[in-house]
Design a protein around this motif. Structure first.
Motif, PDB file in Angstrom:
ATOM      1  N   ILE B   8      -1.114   0.873   2.443  1.00 31.65           N
ATOM      2  CA  ILE B   8      -2.046   0.408   3.477  1.00 31.65           C
ATOM      3  C   ILE B   8      -1.454   0.772   4.830  1.00 31.65           C
ATOM      4  O   ILE B   8      -0.286   0.515   5.092  1.00 31.65           O
ATOM      5  CB  ILE B   8      -2.243  -1.118   3.379  1.00 31.65           C
ATOM      6  CG1 ILE B   8      -2.945  -1.462   2.072  1.00 31.65           C
ATOM      7  CG2 ILE B   8      -3.052  -1.637   4.550  1.00 31.65           C
ATOM      8  CD1 ILE B   8      -3.089  -2.933   1.828  1.00 31.65           C
ATOM      9  N   LEU B  11      -4.111  -1.254   8.991  1.00 29.23           N
ATOM     10  CA  LEU B  11      -5.330  -1.960   8.589  1.00 29.23           C
ATOM     11  C   LEU B  11      -5.703  -3.023   9.621  1.00 29.23           C
ATOM     12  O   LEU B  11      -4.883  -3.844  10.016  1.00 29.23           O
ATOM     13  CB  LEU B  11      -5.124  -2.611   7.222  1.00 29.23           C
ATOM     14  CG  LEU B  11      -6.314  -3.368   6.661  1.00 29.23           C
ATOM     15  CD1 LEU B  11      -7.468  -2.430   6.377  1.00 29.23           C
ATOM     16  CD2 LEU B  11      -5.926  -4.111   5.408  1.00 29.23           C
ATOM     17  N   LEU B  21      -6.839  -9.310  11.006  1.00 32.51           N
ATOM     18  CA  LEU B  21      -5.736  -8.406  10.698  1.00 32.51           C
ATOM     19  C   LEU B  21      -5.649  -7.372  11.807  1.00 32.51           C
ATOM     20  O   LEU B  21      -6.665  -6.897  12.303  1.00 32.51           O
ATOM     21  CB  LEU B  21      -5.969  -7.688   9.365  1.00 32.51           C
ATOM     22  CG  LEU B  21      -5.933  -8.530   8.095  1.00 32.51           C
ATOM     23  CD1 LEU B  21      -6.325  -7.679   6.906  1.00 32.51           C
ATOM     24  CD2 LEU B  21      -4.566  -9.137   7.890  1.00 32.51           C
ATOM     25  N   VAL B  24      -1.982  -3.723  10.036  1.00 30.67           N
ATOM     26  CA  VAL B  24      -1.081  -4.157   8.974  1.00 30.67           C
ATOM     27  C   VAL B  24      -0.668  -2.983   8.076  1.00 30.67           C
ATOM     28  O   VAL B  24      -1.477  -2.117   7.772  1.00 30.67           O
ATOM     29  CB  VAL B  24      -1.767  -5.250   8.125  1.00 30.67           C
ATOM     30  CG1 VAL B  24      -1.010  -5.498   6.832  1.00 30.67           C
ATOM     31  CG2 VAL B  24      -1.884  -6.528   8.926  1.00 30.67           C
ATOM     32  N   LYS B  44      -3.062 -13.187   4.910  1.00 32.16           N
ATOM     33  CA  LYS B  44      -2.820 -12.756   3.532  1.00 32.16           C
ATOM     34  C   LYS B  44      -4.111 -12.712   2.727  1.00 32.16           C
ATOM     35  O   LYS B  44      -4.406 -11.730   2.045  1.00 32.16           O
ATOM     36  CB  LYS B  44      -1.843 -13.738   2.847  1.00 32.16           C
ATOM     37  CG  LYS B  44      -0.473 -13.783   3.453  1.00 32.16           C
ATOM     38  CD  LYS B  44       0.309 -14.945   2.890  1.00 32.16           C
ATOM     39  CE  LYS B  44      -0.299 -16.268   3.328  1.00 32.16           C
ATOM     40  NZ  LYS B  44       0.376 -17.454   2.830  1.00 32.16           N
ATOM     41  N   LEU B  47      -6.409  -9.923   3.624  1.00 33.32           N
ATOM     42  CA  LEU B  47      -5.923  -8.661   3.069  1.00 33.32           C
ATOM     43  C   LEU B  47      -6.343  -8.529   1.607  1.00 33.32           C
ATOM     44  O   LEU B  47      -6.847  -7.490   1.177  1.00 33.32           O
ATOM     45  CB  LEU B  47      -4.393  -8.622   3.202  1.00 33.32           C
ATOM     46  CG  LEU B  47      -3.707  -7.344   2.750  1.00 33.32           C
ATOM     47  CD1 LEU B  47      -4.173  -6.181   3.598  1.00 33.32           C
ATOM     48  CD2 LEU B  47      -2.195  -7.493   2.851  1.00 33.32           C
ATOM     49  N   LEU B  57     -13.099  -3.180   5.645  1.00 32.68           N
ATOM     50  CA  LEU B  57     -12.134  -3.122   6.735  1.00 32.68           C
ATOM     51  C   LEU B  57     -12.806  -2.604   8.000  1.00 32.68           C
ATOM     52  O   LEU B  57     -13.809  -1.887   7.940  1.00 32.68           O
ATOM     53  CB  LEU B  57     -10.941  -2.250   6.360  1.00 32.68           C
ATOM     54  CG  LEU B  57     -11.236  -0.869   5.756  1.00 32.68           C
ATOM     55  CD1 LEU B  57     -11.383   0.175   6.845  1.00 32.68           C
ATOM     56  CD2 LEU B  57     -10.105  -0.497   4.824  1.00 32.68           C
ATOM     57  N   TYR B 221       1.581  -7.171  11.231  1.00 35.89           N
ATOM     58  CA  TYR B 221       2.705  -6.773  10.387  1.00 35.89           C
ATOM     59  C   TYR B 221       3.992  -7.104  11.127  1.00 35.89           C
ATOM     60  O   TYR B 221       4.159  -6.724  12.284  1.00 35.89           O
ATOM     61  CB  TYR B 221       2.608  -5.278  10.121  1.00 35.89           C
ATOM     62  CG  TYR B 221       3.827  -4.656   9.515  1.00 35.89           C
ATOM     63  CD1 TYR B 221       4.007  -4.656   8.141  1.00 35.89           C
ATOM     64  CD2 TYR B 221       4.782  -4.055  10.319  1.00 35.89           C
ATOM     65  CE1 TYR B 221       5.125  -4.079   7.579  1.00 35.89           C
ATOM     66  CE2 TYR B 221       5.905  -3.479   9.766  1.00 35.89           C
ATOM     67  CZ  TYR B 221       6.079  -3.499   8.395  1.00 35.89           C
ATOM     68  OH  TYR B 221       7.187  -2.933   7.852  1.00 35.89           O
TER      69      TYR B 221
END
Lengths: 353, 504
Positions: B8, B11, B21, B24, B44, B47, B57, B221
């Motif tokens: 990934i 993202l 997000l 990420v 989380k 995702l 997305l 992230y």
């Protein structure tokens, strides 16, 4: 470290403000995506259409007089807003009319005076509403099941006693309620009663704590309960009010047609629910307002009248209503989706800046 | 090193009003248990939902075997070899294990063109046996325990030939022994060359079972690495972004007189013999597994559910609470567990939400009073630092954290003496979480008595003056702030009566 954490959060706030809700453009978009405003535009359109199609449509006397045909349903639509708003449903209301009208006919046949007959009619309706409310809130049965049962039960009483007979002997003075006009004007008495009741019910819905609780219950019964609202009591009052207003409608209807037959007001339950849903009250509760329902009442009422004037069959009328309903059910969700997408789009544009 | 199966990159996912997000990265290899770590609200679950086709997305790349992954729903995700096992198993309780496992991809007999139940049952039983589960394939799922349901979900993922198995906090409802069973299966999957994404915020689990980790915080992230080369402290720092002291700003408070005494409270089928005393200025933590009966106790105290036995004393006098409005009359406020369905009314404005519990008092002759409502909203909305475009905006446009602040504001506005918090920081971002802790700590310092239910051990340990542990509807242990350790509390919560510190 903490400073760094705060930064992105601040950003979010600014993003959500990107659509300036005070700009003229946004205000106009907001206004014209409101369902009741769309209904109002539709109503104007309807007037233009019919006045072009028939010379008799745009006539003061005709416009006033045609309200006789839908004022009882309009009155019943008012508490139906409360019922649907709080996530319930009542499909026994036409049968309550039958029961109430039957009680009035019986009272009249016993030689009661006008005041007594009216009182009996209102009481029968109220009791029937309380009966529904008892099963729904105290015994906690689903409203649709309870009122499906009482739909048969209430009308059944009048059918069992009357058979193919009818009560037709009512005191002469009672006719005024459903047939009379205010003073020397051409304004029907029924219309005035409706407007008065609409004002009262609208005030309660939009300006009082009772109305606030209705919206809360309709949006989330659970959350309303957690906020200390006595959900059962309010739902019980709604059903009782529904019964009372059916009683009022029964008095007016009986007075207007001057007789009681077991099939009186047959099919009105769905017509009334149609008015409320078309008026923008969400069938799942929590959304809608009085104004939209009033618009829907006159839109459908005059649609029927206009179609009658140009000799369109009842089937066309039914199809038109059906189409409007489909739109009424689909459009709010569609508009919400559009709004959310617009917001998301501007948000993404902002984040790439 | 084994080969990369899922990659990934950058993202990003937006929801109206919130960035869930933001850029990420995640790289998952075959034969690896990959811990996805982050606090509640770190992104989380979002995702996972993108990987399983629930959400699409906004931007970025998801590569499966180096090719862009396109799946628009769970079925397509399954076809790609991705299966998710959710926190609370989502199954059809009235159907058998076989029917659940083959739901959506029934085997059709090649000749008769009918659903081939015989083969499916046989396959299911083989599968269950290979996982060493003592479950009959014809059992109805409603008759299985929580742990067994998880195992069945895993079996389902295997029946789909999933190459990537996502486990979203699989241990949150399991007892110690069941957790061991789960580990065994996870190791087996790993040996078979599956990639496992293991979502958790329990460090003991991560160090026990995971090889590699990726940390998210507030949708971003933060970092990754080998588990064995890292330490709990390092991970906590990355996960929380601040030290624990900042996260749990517990104030030293002089504990006052007893306010609420609960004696032998019971509700048949949910909990029994619950007794405790709550003092002014005290934060009393309640810990336990999901389903231990903590929420039910609180619901009974607040008059949502009725009790079958027991007495409740307020200031030494017995009180009978039959409905929430009565509880509010005694100065009890309850911030419920499920914010979205019990806490806020999503379709109402912030102002209307905050004033709802006291709408009667704020009205005059039953008529609502805009000015008074606005005063209350401003006072408490600002106190809670609710961030919104205005008080008139609907609650559903707010982020989870701000919604929770609205719920807190609405209850603090009723000026309670006893505040019940049921999972007050579930699913909200770290900054808000710290703010909520700060606030609760201040309220306690001013003399409010607080009952804090939480499934997050650090929260209970960090915030409480005393900790009561429940297991299967009964109190199993009580710890003072100094006595409590994560080990002893967890043992008590999973039914191992603690040798030390258990005062009851």
């Amino acid at each position: 470290m903490q400073q760094a954490d705060r930064q992105p959060k601040q950003e979010l706030v600014n993003i959500s403000r990107l659509i300036d809700e005070n700009s003229l453009k946004e205000k106009l978009i907001l206004l014209f995506t409101k369902w009741e405003v769309l209904l109002g535009i539709l109503l104007v359109f309807e007037f233009i259409l019919f006045s072009n199609l028939s010379p008799y449509f745009l006539d003061y006397f005709n416009l006033m007089n045609s309200t006789f045909n839908f004022m009882e349903k309009a009155i019943m639509a008012l508490p139906m807003i409360y019922i649907i708003m709080s996530g319930d449903i009542d499909i026994s209301i036409a049968s309550i009319i039958a029961l109430s009208s039957f009680a009035m006919g019986y009272a009249a046949s016993m030689g009661m005076d006008v005041a007594g007959i009216i009182l009996i009619g209102l009481a029968a309706g109220t009791l029937a509403g309380m009966f529904n409310g008892f099963f729904v809130t105290i015994l906690k049965m689903p409203a649709i099941a309870v009122t499906l049962a009482t739909q048969s039960l209430f009308r059944g009483v009048s059918q069992a006693v009357l058979g193919d007979q009818a009560y037709t002997e009512y005191p002469k003075s009672m006719a005024f309620l459903g047939q009379g006009y205010v003073g020397d004007t051409l304004i029907p008495f029924e219309l005035v009663i409706f407007l008065f009741l609409a004002a009262v019910m609208g005030f309660i819905l939009h300006k009082t704590r009772y109305g606030r609780k209705l919206y809360a219950i309709g949006s989330s019964r659970e959350a309303a309960r957690f906020a200390g609202i006595n959900v059962s009591r309010i739902r019980f009052i709604n059903f009782t009010l529904m019964g009372l207003f059916c009683g009022i409608a029964a008095v007016l209807l009986t007075s207007r047609i001057g007789s009681t037959r077991p099939n009186i007001a047959l099919g009105w339950d769905m017509e009334v629910i149609t008015l409320v849903v078309l008026g923008g009250v969400s069938i799942s509760g929590g959304k809608g307002n009085l104004f939209g329902v009033i618009m829907a009442i006159f839109l459908l009422g005059y649609l029927k009248f206009g179609m009658g004037l140009i000799n369109l069959s009842a089937k066309v009328m039914v199809i038109t209503t059906g189409l409007l309903l489909v739109i009424a059910v689909l459009l709010p969700g569609f508009l919400d989706g559009v709004k959310a997408r617009r917001k998301l789009k501007s948000q993404q544009m902002a984040s790439t800046l | 090193m084994s080969e990369t199966i899922l990659e990934i990159k950058q993202l990003t996912k937006y929801f109206p009003g919130i960035k869930a997000l933001d850029g990420v990265h995640l790289t998952v290899r075959t034969g690896e248990v990959h811990a996805l770590i982050g606090e509640n609200g770190a992104g989380k679950s979002t995702l996972v939902k993108i990987l399983t086709g629930v959400y699409t997305l906004t931007s970025g790349e998801v590569l499966l075997d180096g090719k862009p992954l396109v799946c628009r729903n769970a079925l397509e995700a399954q076809a790609c070899g991705i299966a998710a096992i959710h926190q609370e198993a989502s199954m059809f309780p009235e159907l058998s294990v076989t029917e659940n496992i083959y739901m959506g991809h029934h085997i059709i007999h090649p000749k008769t063109k009918r659903v081939d139940w015989a083969t499916m049952r046989k396959e299911t039983q083989t599968l269950l046996d290979s996982l060493e589960l003592e479950i009959d394939c014809n059992t109805l799922v409603k008759n299985l325990g929580v742990a067994q349901r998880h195992m069945v979900e895993i079996a389902k993922a295997l029946s789909l030939n999933a190459r990537i198995v996502i486990m979203d906090e699989p241990t949150s409802a399991l007892s110690l022994r069941e957790v061991e069973d789960l580990y065994k299966i996870v190791r087996k999957l790993k040996d078979d060359g599956k990639a496992i994404i293991f979502i958790s915020h329990k460090f003991d689990e991560i160090f026990e079972i995971c090889d590699y980790f990726t940390i998210l915080r507030d949708g971003r992230y933060i970092g990754e690495g080998l588990v064995k080369e890292s330490s709990v402290d390092a991970m906590v720092n990355m996960m929380v972004g601040r030290s624990l002291d900042q996260m749990y700003p517990k104030k030293e408070v002089k504990i006052g007189r007893p306010v609420l005494e609960v004696q032998q409270l019971a509700q048949t089928g949910y909990f029994q013999d619950v007794s405790f005393t709550l003092h002014a200025g005290e934060i009393l933590g309640f810990f336990g597994l999901i389903g231990a009966g903590r929420s039910e106790v609180m619901r009974t105290l607040f008059g949502i559910d009725s009790r079958s036995h027991g007495t409740v004393l307020l200031d030494g006098k017995e009180i009978h609470i039959r409905k929430p409005s009565e509880a509010m009359g005694y100065g009890i406020a309850f911030v419920p567990e499920d914010r979205q369905s019990q806490g806020v009314i999503l379709e109402m404005s912030i102002a209307k939400n905050i004033t709802l519990p006291q709408i009667d008092a704020l009205s005059r002759y039953g008529i609502t009073h805009k000015k008074r409502e606005l005063e209350v909203t401003e006072t408490f909305g600002e106190k809670m630092e609710i961030r919104a475009a205005g008080w008139h905006v609907d609650a559903d446009t707010l982020s989870g954290g701000n919604q929770q602040k609205v719920v807190l504001a609405k209850w603090i506005a009723t000026n309670p003496r006893i505040l019940i918090l049921d999972e007050p920081t579930k699913g909200i971002d770290v900054a808000t979480k710290a703010a909520v802790h700060q606030f609760v700590s201040e309220m306690a310092a001013e003399g409010m008595a607080v009952l804090l239910i939480s499934s997050e051990l650090p929260e209970v340990l960090g915030m409480s003056d005393r900790i009561i542990v429940m297991h299967e509807g009964a109190l199993t242990a009580e710890f003072s702030r100094d006595e409590a350790t994560s080990d002893s509390v967890i043992k008590a919560a999973t039914g191992h009566t603690a040798g030390n510190g258990g005062e009851q």
